[in-house]
Structures are given as C-alpha cells and as structure tokens.
Motif scaffolding. Structure first.
Motif, short mmCIF file in Angstrom:
data_model
loop_
_atom_site.label_atom_id
_atom_site.label_comp_id
_atom_site.label_asym_id
_atom_site.label_seq_id
_atom_site.Cartn_x
_atom_site.Cartn_y
_atom_site.Cartn_z
N PHE A 36 41.63 52.57 50.07
CA PHE A 36 42.80 51.54 50.35
C PHE A 36 43.95 51.50 49.33
CE2 PHE A 36 40.14 48.60 53.47
CZ PHE A 36 39.85 49.68 54.15
N GLY A 37 43.56 51.39 48.32
CA GLY A 37 44.36 51.31 47.27
C GLY A 37 45.60 52.29 47.21
N LYS A 38 45.15 53.54 47.56
CA LYS A 38 45.97 54.53 47.74
C LYS A 38 46.85 54.58 49.00
CE LYS A 38 47.78 58.60 46.62
NZ LYS A 38 48.55 58.63 45.45
N LEU A 39 46.15 54.16 50.00
CA LEU A 39 47.09 54.61 51.23
C LEU A 39 47.81 53.22 51.68
CD1 LEU A 39 44.51 56.45 53.56
CD2 LEU A 39 46.21 57.14 51.86
N PHE A 40 47.15 51.90 51.23
CA PHE A 40 48.02 50.73 51.68
C PHE A 40 49.16 50.21 50.78
CE2 PHE A 40 43.65 49.25 54.17
CZ PHE A 40 44.44 49.80 55.32
N ASP B 134 46.65 42.34 49.53
CA ASP B 134 46.10 41.93 48.42
C ASP B 134 44.50 42.17 48.40
OD1 ASP B 134 45.04 40.68 46.06
OD2 ASP B 134 45.26 38.51 46.95
N ILE B 135 43.96 43.26 47.68
CA ILE B 135 42.59 43.76 48.04
C ILE B 135 41.64 43.35 46.61
CG2 ILE B 135 41.34 45.55 48.28
CD1 ILE B 135 43.79 46.96 49.44
N GLU B 136 40.56 42.52 46.93
CA GLU B 136 39.86 42.38 45.55
C GLU B 136 38.43 42.90 46.16
OE1 GLU B 136 40.02 38.19 45.03
OE2 GLU B 136 38.16 38.17 43.66
N LEU B 137 37.69 43.35 45.09
CA LEU B 137 36.32 43.83 45.23
C LEU B 137 35.32 42.96 44.38
CD1 LEU B 137 35.10 47.54 45.44
CD2 LEU B 137 33.97 45.76 43.75
N VAL B 138 34.17 42.47 44.82
CA VAL B 138 33.27 41.58 44.37
C VAL B 138 31.97 42.46 44.07
CG1 VAL B 138 31.91 39.43 44.16
CG2 VAL B 138 34.32 39.37 45.22
N GLU B 139 31.55 42.53 43.00
CA GLU B 139 30.21 43.28 42.67
C GLU B 139 29.39 42.55 41.66
OE1 GLU B 139 30.07 47.20 41.13
OE2 GLU B 139 31.94 47.04 39.95
N SER B 140 28.22 42.67 41.77
CA SER B 140 27.18 42.17 40.83
C SER B 140 26.48 43.07 39.82
CB SER B 140 26.28 41.20 41.35
OG SER B 140 25.15 41.00 40.70
N ALA C 51 41.08 53.18 41.71
CA ALA C 51 41.20 51.89 42.55
C ALA C 51 42.03 50.68 41.65
CB ALA C 51 39.93 51.45 43.08
N GLU C 52 41.35 50.44 40.38
CA GLU C 52 41.97 49.50 39.64
C GLU C 52 43.41 50.14 39.06
OE1 GLU C 52 38.45 47.33 37.78
OE2 GLU C 52 38.90 49.00 36.69
N HIS C 53 43.69 51.39 39.27
CA HIS C 53 44.97 51.88 38.76
C HIS C 53 46.01 51.50 39.77
CE1 HIS C 53 48.20 54.82 37.47
NE2 HIS C 53 48.08 55.29 38.64
N HIS C 54 45.47 51.51 41.15
CA HIS C 54 46.18 51.40 42.45
C HIS C 54 46.39 49.74 42.69
CE1 HIS C 54 47.06 55.31 43.23
NE2 HIS C 54 46.14 55.69 43.37
N GLY C 55 45.92 48.80 41.70
CA GLY C 55 45.90 47.54 41.95
C GLY C 55 44.96 46.84 42.60
N ILE C 56 43.73 47.35 42.82
CA ILE C 56 42.54 46.47 43.34
C ILE C 56 42.02 45.70 42.07
CG2 ILE C 56 40.00 46.93 44.47
CD1 ILE C 56 42.80 48.15 46.04
N ARG C 57 41.75 44.42 42.68
CA ARG C 57 41.37 43.46 41.64
C ARG C 57 39.64 43.60 41.74
NH1 ARG C 57 42.56 38.51 42.73
NH2 ARG C 57 43.43 39.13 44.50
N ARG C 58 39.00 43.66 40.48
CA ARG C 58 37.64 43.47 40.51
C ARG C 58 37.04 42.17 40.03
NH1 ARG C 58 33.47 43.98 36.90
NH2 ARG C 58 31.47 44.72 37.73
N THR C 59 36.09 41.49 40.64
CA THR C 59 35.55 40.42 40.16
C THR C 59 33.96 40.65 40.14
OG1 THR C 59 37.18 39.11 41.28
CG2 THR C 59 35.36 38.06 40.83
N GLU C 60 33.46 40.11 38.94
CA GLU C 60 32.24 40.34 38.78
C GLU C 60 31.20 38.91 39.22
OE1 GLU C 60 29.77 42.61 37.58
OE2 GLU C 60 28.17 40.90 37.33
N GLY C 61 30.30 39.11 39.82
CA GLY C 61 29.79 37.98 40.28
C GLY C 61 28.77 38.41 41.38
N ARG C 62 27.74 37.27 41.28
CA ARG C 62 26.73 37.31 42.61
C ARG C 62 26.88 36.50 43.61
NH1 ARG C 62 21.10 38.36 41.60
NH2 ARG C 62 19.89 38.13 43.26
N ILE C 63 27.28 36.88 44.77
CA ILE C 63 27.55 36.05 45.87
C ILE C 63 26.37 35.24 46.21
CG2 ILE C 63 28.45 35.87 48.30
CD1 ILE C 63 30.06 38.48 47.59
#
Ligand SMILES: Cc1cc2nc3c(=O)[nH]c(=O)nc-3n(C[C@H](O)[C@H](O)[C@H](O)COP(=O)(O)OP(=O)(O)OC[C@H]3O[C@@H](n4cnc5c(N)ncnc54)[C@H](O)[C@@H]3O)c2cc1C
Length: 497
Positions: free
Chosen positions: A20-24, A29-35, A170-182
């Motif tokens: 998505f970062g590359k093609l869009f 505004d793209i964000e990724l949440v992971e734990s 992905a981060e180089h292409h502007g995707i934001r990563r958020t650390e945390g447990r949903i």
C-alpha cells in the motif's frame, strides 16, 4: 476514504503495508497497529515463484532481499514417502520438456511409458533435475531455446526477517506504526467498524480496516462474526510444531515434505539454519508423540524449543465484510504443504488494490472480490487435498485420507485426467497444468490412455523427441554451478543475526 488501519504486523500486515505504501503513494493516511507482547506466527519459510511479482511490485533488489532474510533459492518441493515408504517425486516449478505440435510433453511420455520406454518423468524438468543435483542458476533470457532459459524459482527465507525488512520499506513510504494491544473494537450504528481501542485508552479511528491479526481474526470474526468454512474433513491435520536446527551441507534448492504416520514433516534449508516442522492430526497422534517424532528426524543440532500451533483448515465465509478485509491467517489457513499462504496474502492484497473503493464501499465490488478469493482458495485447497488422497500408506490417518469423499471440483479434475491425461487450468487458478501433472503422476494417478493425437508420431519419433529433451537437460545441469556456490557468490548473508 481517508484513513486505512492495518491491524497486525506479521508477514501479512507488513506485506500489505509495504504494498500500500508503494502503490498508494501517500493518497491515504495508513497506520499499522501491532503488539510485540502478542507476537507473530513467523514460521512461513517456503514460497512459490509468484512471490517475485510481489517483490518486483515493491521494487525489492533480489540479492539484497535474500541477504537480509537468510534466503536460499527453491526449485520445487521434494515429496518423500507420500504414496508409500520408499517412494519419492518432485514437484518442480516451471515447464516440463517442451510442447510438440498440439500436445504437451507429458502426452508423449504417457505413450512411451505405456510401452515401457520412458525414463523417469523427473528427467524432463530442468528444475527437478537441477534440484536433485543441488545445482542452481538464474534463467538466461538470451537462451530461450535451451532449458537454461526456463529455470523457474522461488525462495526459502526467514519470514520474521522478511516482515522486518518490509517494515523498513513501509515506514520509508510513510506508513505509521503504533505499538499496542487492541482491547476493544467499536462499530457504527450500521455495523461497520469505526475504531479500535488500545490498552491505555488510545482510540484509533479509520474508514477502512485490514485485519491481519492472525488466527484470532480480531475484526473479521471476533467483531463482525463473519463465519468460517471448515475444510478439516478434507485436510484433517490441525496442529503444527516448528523447530529450527543447525544448517547442514549441502544447501539444497528444494523444500522437502516427508510423509509421517499422521501427517508430514517439512525441511527448509536457509543460509543460517534449517527450518523443520511437523503438521499432524491430533486425532491420530498426541502432542508428545508428535514432538518425539519431529525431534527424532532433524538432521542438525536442535536450536530452540518447538513452537506449537493449532489451526482449523478453511477460510472465512467472506474475506471482505463491510469496511474490513481479512488477509493472512485472519482470512483462513491452508496448511503449508505447497507453500501457498504467503502467496494468498500477496494475491489478496494486490486484488484489493485493484478493487479499492472510491469513497463508500459498494456491495458489487465486495461480492466480486469475495468470489475471486473463494475461487482461488478452493482450487488451492483441491491441489493440496490431492496429495493426501492418493496414497497407499498404512495407518488410520492415511486410510481416512484415501477413502474420504473429495470436493466435486477436484473429483471432476481427476476424472478428466484419468480418461486421457488432460488438465485444464481454469480462470486465475493458482497452479498451472505442469504442477497438476507432476503431482498426479508423482502420486501414482495414471490416466487410462493418452491424447489420440499422439498417434501422429511414430514410437521411434517419440523416443527420439523425449531422449533429446532428457539429454539436453542433463547437459545443462552438468554445467550449472552448485546451489551453495551460487548463493555464496550472489547473496551471502551474515550467518549470525
Ligand atoms: C505451521 C505453519 C507453517 C507455515 N509455513 C508456511 C510456508 O512455508 N509458506 C508460506 O507461504 N506460509 C506459511 N505459513 C503461513 C504464514 O506463516 C502466514 O501466512 C504468515 O506468517 C502470515 O501470518 P499473519 O501475519 O497473518 O499472522 P501473525 O504472524 O499471527 O501476525 C498477527 C499480528 O497481529 C497482531 N495482533 C494480534 N492481536 C492483536 C491485538 N489484540 N492487538 C494488537 N495486535 C494484535 C500480532 O501482534 C501480530 O503482529 C505457515 C503457517 C503455519 C501456521
């Protein structure tokens, strides 16, 4: 449509984010949440050639990618003991021999085989012959007249390192990563997903959600209750145990799948270690028995404790439901016998880009996406089921597999094959004719006859045609470098990471 939230940072999450970062190109505004506390499955190590298309889409440099993921080349899969102990065959990627007039090479081979004049089918595939000889080189685009021009390959790599590498892109292409447990998911009055809440109270809203949360299916199942098509009646294995061991020599360019009493064992050679795992049916062997079986069959020193996983083969009833698309293990699971899971992530992510909603989601597009996904998953399932069904092995597990009622789509394919050795690839079916032919012949399902047009050629002509192919392939393999040497020169990784 302004904001996309990707839930999960395993292979699926980061593959989607990098694409998505590359093609869009910053359109959303793209964000990724992971734990980190939850972690990832991270055991997918073997792939199929289509992954090169994904890597090309996001402009990965191949040698750099291979160095960073401890990768080796893969020419196919070696199936050991699948029909019965002592039997083996290879499903090699790419072409088999060459077509002649109207017909594919295997039709002439079937005729020669009837007369007892055929060499092993493996001798007509450059990939198989090279794999068995532990040789590798890239196909030469200037040698399309030679088998050297048709070497097809995929990779064996460390999936955790792959996800890490994709994260940096992905981060180089502007995707934001958020650390945390949903800990909570909120829906709108209409039932769409509105936001997720992290431990600590942070609320992340979005217009569109990609569920890459793994087996738990946090959004697609736990929130939207989409439902699951359970395919365990055809794929009865429901557990896996993965364990790495020290690398052994030589570094073969093949993934190995060895049938065991109640399932099968994989062996995947990487640069820094060998990946191993047992896929098994808990109805036929308990976890302790499985662990003992796996550890007794490592060919190097064990490097970690087994990672134990449970699953139910199958897929979500809808991969796209409301404003949420599930990818990776959240979408479903087909066991790794033909290394298809990472491909199914890639294929769905690319499909989603091609069907991305312009503003509000419309049901017609959603239905079409789900139809194409269902088709791809079902045909891939059929291909895997074929391996289990065609067996003569002892034991309750294998007896169940050979007597089970097959999916109608697979039965139809086998019936057509059995009459005259014909296979027809349907629509965008993942596996090509060559793959089906190798596995059908490899598993001992021989057609009653061959195509009548074979009779246009005399037996002598056929024998010469096949002989030339096998001799040429043999000569090509002789001059190819060993896989070890090729990897050492092309993409040597640091052996300790
Ligand atoms: C035994 C086995 C062998 C396999 N072998 C192969 C193979 O050889 N080839 C192949 O192509 N594929 C293989 N696969 C499949 C491959 O491993 C997966 O398709 C791939 O790893 C994708 O996993 P995933 O990203 O969907 O899920 P996961 O790796 O499980 O990632 C889930 C993510 O979601 C996050 N998450 C979950 N819940 C929450 C929460 N509440 N809050 C915040 N974050 C959360 C986690 O932190 C994690 O980042 C194999 C799978 C298994 C089980």
């Amino acid at each position: 449509m302004k904001k996309i939230l990707i839930v999960g940072g395993g292979t699926a999450g980061w593959m989607t984010a990098a694409l998505f970062g590359k093609l869009f190109q910053g359109l959303y505004d793209i964000e990724l949440v992971e734990s980190e506390a939850i972690g990832t499955v991270g055991v997918g190590e073997a792939t199929i050639p289509a992954i090169k298309k994904y890597n090309d889409l996001i402009k990965l440099d191949e040698a750099e990618f291979m160095r960073r993921t401890q990768a080796t080349f893969k020419l196919g899969i070696e199936f050991i003991d699948w029909i019965r102990p002592g039997h083996r065959y290879i499903h090699g990627f790419g072409v088999i021999g060459q077509d002649w007039e109207w017909l594919r090479c295997h039709q002439y081979w079937l005729r020669a085989n009837e007369r007892g004049q055929a060499r092993p089918f493996a001798d007509y595939s450059i990939n198989t012959a090279a794999g068995l000889a532990n040789k590798f080189m890239h196909a030469r685009a200037d040698m399309l007249e030679s088998p050297i021009g048709h070497i097809a390959y995929a990779f064996q790599f460390d999936a955790t390192l792959y996800a890490k590498y994709l994260r940096s892109l992905a981060e180089h292409h502007g995707i934001r990563r958020t650390e945390g447990r949903i800990v909570d998911v909120a829906t709108t009055r209409d039932g769409d997903i509105a936001s997720v809440t992290l431990e600590g109270g942070q609320v992340v809203e979005a217009d569109f959600f990609i569920d890459c949360s793994g087996f738990r299916g946090l959004l697609i199942e736990q929130t939207l209750k989409t439902g699951y098509d359970d395919w365990s009646r055809w794929l009865p294995c429901d557990r896996a145990m993965a364990v790495p061991c020290k690398r052994t020599e030589p570094l073969i360019p093949l993934t190995r799948a060895t049938a065991r009493d109640a399932g099968w064992q994989w062996r995947i050679p990487l640069q820094h270690r060998t990946g191993n795992g047992l896929v098994y049916s808990s109805r036929h062997i308990d976890d302790d028995g499985a662990e003992a079986l796996l550890l007794a069959n490592l060919d190097g020193e064990q490097l970690a404790n087994p990672n134990k996983l449970r699953f139910t083969s199958g897929k979500r009833r809808k991969m796209w439901n409301r404003n949420c698309v599930a990818l990776g293990l959240a979408a479903g699971f087909l066991e790794p016998l033909e290394s298809t899971s990472i491909h199914l992530v890639q294929s769905a992510a690319v499909r989603l880009v091609r069907m991305f909603p312009n503003g509000a989601t419309d049901q017609a597009t959603i239905d079409e996406f789900n139809r194409q996904e269902d088709f791809e998953w079902e045909r891939t399932r059929d291909f895997i089921v074929l391996h289990y069904w065609a067996n003569e092995r002892d034991g309750e597990f294998w007896k169940y597999c050979r007597t089970m009622e097959l999916p109608a789509t697979l039965q139809r394919k086998i019936d057509v094959w059995r009459s005259n050795g014909r296979i027809f690839r349907e629509d965008e079916e993942l596996f090509a004719e060559e793959s089906w032919i190798q596995v059908l012949i490899g598993q001992g399902i021989m057609p009653r006859s061959h195509d009548p047009l074979v009779a246009i050629k005399s037996d002598e002509q056929i024998s010469q045609f096949l002989g030339n192919i096998a001799t040429t392939i043999g000569r090509c393999v002789d001059v190819m470098p060993t896989h070890d040497d090729y990897v050492r020169n092309y993409c040597p990784a640091d052996l300790i990471q």
